[in-house]
Design a protein around this motif. Structure first.
Motif, PDB file in Angstrom:
ATOM      1  N   THR A 159       0.673  -1.143   0.195  1.00 55.61           N
ATOM      2  CA  THR A 159       0.177  -0.268  -0.039  1.00 55.61           C
ATOM      3  C   THR A 159       0.897   1.552  -0.221  1.00 55.61           C
ATOM      4  O   THR A 159       1.128   1.912   1.247  1.00 55.61           O
ATOM      5  CB  THR A 159      -0.986   0.028   1.247  1.00 55.61           C
ATOM      6  N   ALA A 160       0.765   1.618  -1.007  1.00 51.67           N
ATOM      7  CA  ALA A 160       1.291   3.026  -1.364  1.00 51.67           C
ATOM      8  C   ALA A 160       1.003   3.627  -1.723  1.00 51.67           C
ATOM      9  O   ALA A 160       0.132   4.014  -2.834  1.00 51.67           O
ATOM     10  CB  ALA A 160       2.635   2.630  -2.359  1.00 51.67           C
ATOM     11  N   ARG A 161       1.889   5.666  -1.475  1.00 47.81           N
ATOM     12  CA  ARG A 161       0.407   6.275  -2.690  1.00 47.81           C
ATOM     13  C   ARG A 161       2.155   7.083  -3.576  1.00 47.81           C
ATOM     14  O   ARG A 161       3.133   6.618  -3.195  1.00 47.81           O
ATOM     15  CB  ARG A 161       0.308   7.532  -1.133  1.00 47.81           C
ATOM     16  N   SER A 162       1.605   7.336  -4.327  1.00 47.76           N
ATOM     17  CA  SER A 162       2.063   8.166  -5.536  1.00 47.76           C
ATOM     18  C   SER A 162       3.194   9.751  -4.809  1.00 47.76           C
ATOM     19  O   SER A 162       2.354  10.022  -4.221  1.00 47.76           O
ATOM     20  CB  SER A 162       1.834   8.560  -6.797  1.00 47.76           C
ATOM     21  N   LEU A 163       4.289   9.664  -5.788  1.00 48.63           N
ATOM     22  CA  LEU A 163       5.223  10.982  -5.527  1.00 48.63           C
ATOM     23  C   LEU A 163       5.299  11.673  -6.960  1.00 48.63           C
ATOM     24  O   LEU A 163       5.605  11.042  -7.528  1.00 48.63           O
ATOM     25  CB  LEU A 163       6.204  11.063  -4.710  1.00 48.63           C
ATOM     26  N   GLY A 164       5.104  12.530  -7.112  1.00 52.48           N
ATOM     27  CA  GLY A 164       5.522  14.063  -8.242  1.00 52.48           C
ATOM     28  C   GLY A 164       5.990  14.647  -7.853  1.00 52.48           C
ATOM     29  O   GLY A 164       6.494  14.968  -6.172  1.00 52.48           O
ATOM     30  N   ILE A 165       6.776  15.202  -9.095  1.00 50.88           N
ATOM     31  CA  ILE A 165       7.610  16.263  -9.081  1.00 50.88           C
ATOM     32  C   ILE A 165       6.443  17.674  -9.816  1.00 50.88           C
ATOM     33  O   ILE A 165       6.140  18.342 -10.694  1.00 50.88           O
ATOM     34  CB  ILE A 165       8.888  16.440 -10.497  1.00 50.88           C
TER      35      ILE A 165
END
Lengths: 253, 448
Positions: free
Chosen positions: B293-299
């Motif tokens: 269970t992971a969430r995304s990371l954006g730049i």
């Protein structure tokens, strides 16, 4: 030198000793190999059955014990290969002829030693059947196989040098074989004494002199230049001593 | 005649002594210039990159005394210690039998066979067994003028470093302590600022939002050149979105779905990462890592001033960041649609804030998951190595970065036909061929 080499090779291939020795060597090694492989198979089944992660590998279970056994077998077999090199000449009286031929002692020695080395090379070469057989089941680490063979070849070359030296000393082949076996065992046992004096500088010296101590790294898959140099110098020493013994005939009369 | 013999004998004797001398000198040269080549295909006899880095940076002599009986333990200790001595001239060792030298054993408070003492830099460290990891740890302890401290933030439902349960971080704590770090807990609301001795601040799995005063403390710490390691959880509002946005990190309000993990026998919600960014921490890192269970990371675009961001880890192109969390929560269903972010999706980012001279001043590592650090998952595949490498780089300990060695070839059971081949060919057929040739030669010779 070439003629001596060719003559010695011919004698080896036409004498029953080479075939008898090869037969016993391959047969005993084959039994060891079969035992190691079945043990590996049994372990592999247990590991699969109980889903164990043991870190055991083919090299630890089969290759290292097999090469270690091979070195012990060579310890007994090389003196038999070497025993006739000079003793036979002495017993037959042909050594006097050799001294009168226009060939230097060093060339005669080199020819005989190289013939012995070639026989050892052939013996070791025949054991590649085991490696190829093993390769049909699991892919062995060929780097480790190569370094182990190199180590075995070098240690066998050292045994042979001792054998040549012992053969120079006597006309009796049995005495030559047993005395070379004795010298080899002495250099093997020196390593054990290093454990007795563990931690001291004597232990270090004895550890460096022990014949089998230098084989360890080769069997682990490492080429330690120090160990290779040791075996080469060790062989050189006994060949030099053999020359001195041969040379003594001229002034002992 | 006798004189002549004596002359010859003494000449031979001198010749032998001189020759032995030359051989000894040649061997001493080889002994003092060690050259060892590992011929194994998987580099089994080569020390880990981490160990080699530690040994290369050694500037004092290290003496290891191992206390072993003459048994397998001694052999194993010798094998490892030999590798250390081949790698550097600074390490010397001796293995002694504690029963033969009880005085030595007592001097170093040795209680069991197999223990060793590592001495150097005016200090000494006792280790329970001679292993590469233990020796690394002991040498680092001798090297360090003082220990580096990692503060784990508490007070927002973060994972506990003392918890030995499946959600705790006890395994991670042990790994960090064995790399010679001091681990402390820190409740931000109770302090006015992050302590000065903090080499790294870790925030792992917060569930409650951070107060503005707390994010201010984190900001102040970063402005002073601090290092922060953050591992977030999906579906949790941590109040760190604004703080991270100032450093160019966009925290996605989503959950990563990965079809590829199903192929590996895992769940859709456990993304698998096998692709890593071109950063120092992960050079040569090739192990799969799992993030339950992971969430995304954006730049963030455009990036804030003086910020440099690199992706550390991202999922496969068969994954996506699912934004319809209600459907996922209530129906357990996920479907890639126009609102979702299609993979590869960033799961970890590395942020650097540069100073005016262009040098790195503050560093941040952000993960979109914290489960991978928990006791339940940290030992899975390369998870521990990934976490430790990231932390070590944040702490400026590049030499501790691990590139794990490949496993050696595995054992395989023999089939009945293979087992019979293994008997007949080497034990009977090959020796008999040799015997047959021998007998043939003998017969031919007799006839001749």
């Amino acid at each position: 030198m070439r003629s001596v080499y060719a003559k010695e090779m011919l004698i080896y291939f036409t004498s029953p000793i080479f075939y008898a020795v090869s037969f016993i060597f391959l047969c005993v090694l084959g039994i060891f190999f079969y035992n190691d492989m079945t043990y590996m198979s049994m372990l592999a089944s247990r590991i699969a059955q109980y889903q164990l992660s043991t870190g055991l590998s083919l090299d630890k279970i089969v290759l290292r014990p097999l090469f270690s056994d091979m070195s012990i077998l060579l310890l007994f077999i090389v003196p038999i290969i070497a025993m006739r090199l000079y003793s036979e000449e002495k017993a037959n009286g042909t050594i006097e002829l050799l001294f009168t031929y226009p060939i230097r002692d060093v060339d005669v020695l080199a020819g005989k030693y190289l013939a012995g080395i070639s026989i050892i090379g052939i013996l070791l070469g025949m054991t590649w059947v085991l490696m190829l057989l093993e390769g049909t089941v699991v892919t062995p680490d060929w780097g480790l196989v190569l370094s182990s063979y190199l180590g075995l070849f070098l240690v066998a070359a050292s045994f042979l040098a001792i054998g040549v030296f012992a053969s120079c000393l006597t006309r009796n082949q049995i005495i030559a074989a047993t005395s070379s076996l004795g010298i080899i065992l002495a250099f093997w046992a020196i390593g054990w004494f290093s454990d007795v004096f563990s931690g001291s500088s004597i232990a270090k010296v004895l550890g460096e002199l022990g014949l089998m101590e230098h084989l360890d790294d080769f069997l682990k898959g490492m080429l330690n230049v120090k160990d290779a140099v040791f075996y080469l110098l060790f062989s050189l020493f006994f060949l030099f001593m053999s020359l001195r013994v041969l040379e003594s005939h001229t002034w002992r009369g | 005649m006798r004189k002549k013999t004596i002359r010859y004998m003494s000449g031979t004797g001198i010749g032998i002594v001189v020759f032995i001398g030359i051989l000894v000198i040649m061997y001493m040269i080889a002994l003092n210039h060690p050259k060892v080549y590992d011929l194994t295909l998987n580099g089994r006899n080569t020390l880990d990159v981490k160990t080699r880095n530690i040994l290369n940076s050694l500037d004092f002599d290290v003496n290891v005394i191992a206390f072993c009986k003459n048994d397998n333990l001694r052999k194993e200790a010798k094998d490892i210690l030999d590798l250390f001595t081949y790698a550097t001239r600074h390490v010397k060792y001796k293995i002694i039998d504690p029963d033969v030298y009880p005085g030595e054993a007592k001097k170093y408070a040795i209680q069991r066979y197999g223990q060793a003492v590592v001495i150097g830099n005016g200090k000494q460290q006792r280790i329970d067994s001679v292993s590469e990891q233990n020796l690394d740890s002991a040498i680092l302890k001798l090297k360090e003028p003082g220990e580096k401290t990692i503060y784990f933030i508490t007070g927002h439902g973060e994972r506990d470093i003392g918890d030995t349960g499946k959600d705790g971080l006890y395994t991670l704590r042990n790994a960090l302590e064995s790399d010679n770090y001091k681990i402390k807990k820190l409740m931000l609301v109770r302090t006015k600022a992050i302590p000065k001795d903090a080499s790294l601040v870790a925030i792992v799995g917060p569930k409650k939002p951070f107060l503005p005063v707390e994010t201010r403390e984190l900001n102040d710490y970063l402005k002073k050149g601090g290092n922060i390691f953050i591992a977030l959880e999906p579906m949790e509002d941590t109040g760190l979105k604004g703080f991270l946005a100032a450093y160019g990190v966009v925290v996605g309000n989503d959950m990563i779905i990965d079809k590829f993990s199903r192929i590996l026998g895992g769940d859709y919600l456990i993304p698998v990462v096998s692709e890593y960014g071109d950063v120092e921490a992960l050079k040569g890192f090739r192990y799969a890592t799992f993030f339950p269970t992971a969430r995304s990371l954006g730049i963030k675009k455009p990036l804030p001033k003086d910020i440099v961001i690199k992706w550390l880890a991202r999922t496969s192109n068969q994954s996506w960041a699912e934004t319809n969390l209600d459907r996922l929560r209530n129906q357990g269903k996920a479907k890639l649609d126009s609102k979702d972010k299609k993979g590869p999706v960033n799961i970890a980012l590395f942020v650097k804030k540069l100073n005016k001279k262009g040098n790195s001043r503050a560093r941040l590592v952000v993960f979109g998951d914290s489960d991978f650090l928990s006791n339940a998952y940290i030992m899975t595949s390369g998870n521990e190595d990934l976490a430790m490498n990231c932390m070590n780089v944040l702490l400026g300990e590049q030499e501790l970065v691990v590139i794990r060695k490949k496993e050696s070839n595995h054992l395989t059971p023999l089939t009945p036909s293979q087992a019979s081949l293994m008997f007949w060919i080497p034990v009977v057929i090959v020796p008999c061929i040799v015997l047959f040739i021998g007998i043939s030669v003998f017969l031919v010779r007799r006839r001749a």
